[in-house]
Design a protein around this motif. Structure first.
Motif, PDB file in Angstrom:
ATOM      1  N   LEU A 135      19.106  25.311  28.354  1.00  0.00           N
ATOM      2  CA  LEU A 135      20.529  25.043  28.168  1.00  0.00           C
ATOM      3  C   LEU A 135      21.119  24.476  29.455  1.00  0.00           C
ATOM      4  O   LEU A 135      20.870  24.981  30.553  1.00  0.00           O
ATOM      5  N   SER A 136      21.892  23.402  29.322  1.00  0.00           N
ATOM      6  CA  SER A 136      22.604  22.812  30.460  1.00  0.00           C
ATOM      7  C   SER A 136      24.103  22.925  30.212  1.00  0.00           C
ATOM      8  O   SER A 136      24.588  22.590  29.131  1.00  0.00           O
ATOM      9  N   THR A 137      24.818  23.417  31.233  1.00  0.00           N
ATOM     10  CA  THR A 137      26.243  23.707  31.083  1.00  0.00           C
ATOM     11  C   THR A 137      27.034  23.192  32.276  1.00  0.00           C
ATOM     12  O   THR A 137      26.592  23.316  33.421  1.00  0.00           O
ATOM     13  N   THR A 138      28.184  22.592  32.003  1.00  0.00           N
ATOM     14  CA  THR A 138      29.155  22.237  33.034  1.00  0.00           C
ATOM     15  C   THR A 138      30.531  22.619  32.512  1.00  0.00           C
ATOM     16  O   THR A 138      30.910  22.201  31.417  1.00  0.00           O
ATOM     17  N   LEU A 139      31.271  23.423  33.285  1.00  0.00           N
ATOM     18  CA  LEU A 139      32.609  23.790  32.858  1.00  0.00           C
ATOM     19  C   LEU A 139      33.507  24.036  34.058  1.00  0.00           C
ATOM     20  O   LEU A 139      33.035  24.257  35.176  1.00  0.00           O
ATOM     21  N   GLN A 140      34.796  23.965  33.820  1.00  0.00           N
ATOM     22  CA  GLN A 140      35.795  24.289  34.830  1.00  0.00           C
ATOM     23  C   GLN A 140      36.721  25.349  34.263  1.00  0.00           C
ATOM     24  O   GLN A 140      37.135  25.274  33.109  1.00  0.00           O
ATOM     25  N   VAL A 141      37.022  26.357  35.090  1.00  0.00           N
ATOM     26  CA  VAL A 141      37.909  27.434  34.655  1.00  0.00           C
ATOM     27  C   VAL A 141      39.076  27.549  35.629  1.00  0.00           C
ATOM     28  O   VAL A 141      38.961  27.196  36.805  1.00  0.00           O
ATOM     29  N   THR A 142      40.199  28.008  35.127  1.00  0.00           N
ATOM     30  CA  THR A 142      41.357  28.301  35.968  1.00  0.00           C
ATOM     31  C   THR A 142      41.638  29.785  35.855  1.00  0.00           C
ATOM     32  O   THR A 142      41.987  30.278  34.777  1.00  0.00           O
ATOM     33  N   LEU A 143      41.458  30.485  36.986  1.00  0.00           N
ATOM     34  CA  LEU A 143      41.619  31.934  37.033  1.00  0.00           C
ATOM     35  C   LEU A 143      42.901  32.292  37.768  1.00  0.00           C
ATOM     36  O   LEU A 143      43.174  31.767  38.850  1.00  0.00           O
ATOM     37  N   TYR A 144      43.663  33.186  37.178  1.00  0.00           N
ATOM     38  CA  TYR A 144      44.929  33.654  37.736  1.00  0.00           C
ATOM     39  C   TYR A 144      44.720  35.084  38.212  1.00  0.00           C
ATOM     40  O   TYR A 144      44.197  35.927  37.485  1.00  0.00           O
ATOM     41  N   CYS A 145      45.112  35.359  39.447  1.00  0.00           N
ATOM     42  CA  CYS A 145      44.945  36.700  39.995  1.00  0.00           C
ATOM     43  C   CYS A 145      46.234  37.134  40.670  1.00  0.00           C
ATOM     44  O   CYS A 145      46.804  36.384  41.473  1.00  0.00           O
ATOM     45  N   ARG A 146      46.701  38.334  40.340  1.00  0.00           N
ATOM     46  CA  ARG A 146      47.932  38.859  40.943  1.00  0.00           C
ATOM     47  C   ARG A 146      47.677  40.219  41.562  1.00  0.00           C
ATOM     48  O   ARG A 146      46.999  41.072  40.980  1.00  0.00           O
ATOM     49  N   ASN A 147      48.219  40.421  42.771  1.00  0.00           N
ATOM     50  CA  ASN A 147      48.185  41.719  43.422  1.00  0.00           C
ATOM     51  C   ASN A 147      49.467  42.459  43.032  1.00  0.00           C
ATOM     52  O   ASN A 147      50.548  42.113  43.491  1.00  0.00           O
ATOM     53  N   PRO A 148      49.372  43.486  42.179  1.00  0.00           N
ATOM     54  CA  PRO A 148      50.584  44.149  41.692  1.00  0.00           C
ATOM     55  C   PRO A 148      51.155  45.196  42.657  1.00  0.00           C
ATOM     56  O   PRO A 148      52.170  45.824  42.354  1.00  0.00           O
ATOM     57  N   ASN A 149      50.518  45.383  43.802  1.00  0.00           N
ATOM     58  CA  ASN A 149      50.931  46.432  44.736  1.00  0.00           C
ATOM     59  C   ASN A 149      52.097  45.992  45.614  1.00  0.00           C
ATOM     60  O   ASN A 149      52.126  44.865  46.108  1.00  0.00           O
ATOM     61  N   ASP A 150      53.060  46.901  45.822  1.00  0.00           N
ATOM     62  CA  ASP A 150      54.218  46.612  46.668  1.00  0.00           C
ATOM     63  C   ASP A 150      53.935  46.832  48.143  1.00  0.00           C
ATOM     64  O   ASP A 150      54.615  46.265  48.994  1.00  0.00           O
ATOM     65  N   ARG A 151      52.949  47.670  48.478  1.00  0.00           N
ATOM     66  CA  ARG A 151      52.708  48.017  49.879  1.00  0.00           C
ATOM     67  C   ARG A 151      51.257  47.826  50.301  1.00  0.00           C
ATOM     68  O   ARG A 151      50.891  48.208  51.406  1.00  0.00           O
ATOM     69  N   ILE A 152      50.423  47.277  49.432  1.00  0.00           N
ATOM     70  CA  ILE A 152      49.000  47.133  49.734  1.00  0.00           C
ATOM     71  C   ILE A 152      48.586  45.674  49.600  1.00  0.00           C
ATOM     72  O   ILE A 152      48.829  45.045  48.571  1.00  0.00           O
ATOM     73  N   GLY A 153      47.956  45.125  50.645  1.00  0.00           N
ATOM     74  CA  GLY A 153      47.371  43.793  50.591  1.00  0.00           C
ATOM     75  C   GLY A 153      45.902  43.889  50.222  1.00  0.00           C
ATOM     76  O   GLY A 153      45.282  44.950  50.357  1.00  0.00           O
TER      77      GLY A 153
END
Length: 201
Positions: free
Chosen positions: A67-85
């Motif tokens: 199997l040969s595959t090529t794809l592009q994805v768009t990933l969204y990531c959010r840090n929900p913490n108010d005091r933690i990085g």
């Protein structure tokens, strides 16, 4: 004469043991109380991921069980913490189809996500001539006929937490994003709709 002395010694030992036990118990309770207060103040929460878009440009059985595959994805990531990085030390992204990895891992470079910050990644994923099981090739044919291909985008890596100037050690993070793809012959295979991801830290 020795019996009263022995009795006094035993009483002193008993009192000493009780005192040591009480001090130890107080110490444990104090530590647990401090941990509870820190948790109530910080309210640590895992980062939230979702897959916003995905396009498969190549998804072909090029030879028996290859199997040969090529794809592009768009990933969204959010840090929900108010005091933690959150420091993402390194993340590997890859695609799987019916629980079998079909692309090589693509590296997302280390980065830092501040309080309530949002990060978007759009990596390309490639899998050239990947050996797959006979079951997978027959399942792909059935899914194409049905017009629906279930692909999963997975992330694997390490994170660190930042509170003020303190930075934690590394923790393993594993993310699984189901991507329900609509198949139409002669065109790119597109994501049906954005979907959330499960996150384990």
């Amino acid at each position: 004469m020795s019996a009263p002395k022995d009795c006094c010694r035993n009483r002193r030992r008993t009192r000493l043991y009780r005192l040591l036990f009480a001090l130890f118990l107080t110490f444990i309770i104090a530590i647990l109380f401090v941990i509870l207060v820190i948790w109530l103040v910080l309210r640590p929460t895992k980062p939230r991921f979702s897959i916003q878009d995905a396009t498969i440009y190549q998804f072909n059985v090029t030879a028996p069980n290859i199997l040969s595959t090529t794809l592009q994805v768009t990933l969204y990531c959010r840090n929900p913490n108010d005091r933690i990085g959150i420091y993402y030390s390194k993340l590997y992204v890859y695609a799987s189809y019916r629980n079998q990895q079909i692309t090589l891992p693509t590296v997302i470079l280390p980065n830092y996500q501040g309080h309530n910050d949002i990060t978007v990644w759009s990596p390309f994923l490639y899998g050239s001539s990947v050996p797959v099981s006979t079951y997978l090739t027959s399942a792909l044919s059935g899914d194409e006929n049905a017009g629906f291909i279930p692909v999963s985008i997975k992330l694997d890596g390490r994170v660190r937490w930042k509170v003020g100037t303190w930075i934690s050690g590394h923790y393993h993070i594993s993310v699984n994003c189901p991507a329900y793809m609509i198949y139409s012959p002669g065109s790119a295979i597109r994501l049906q709709q954005p979907s959330g991801c499960s996150v384990d830290v």
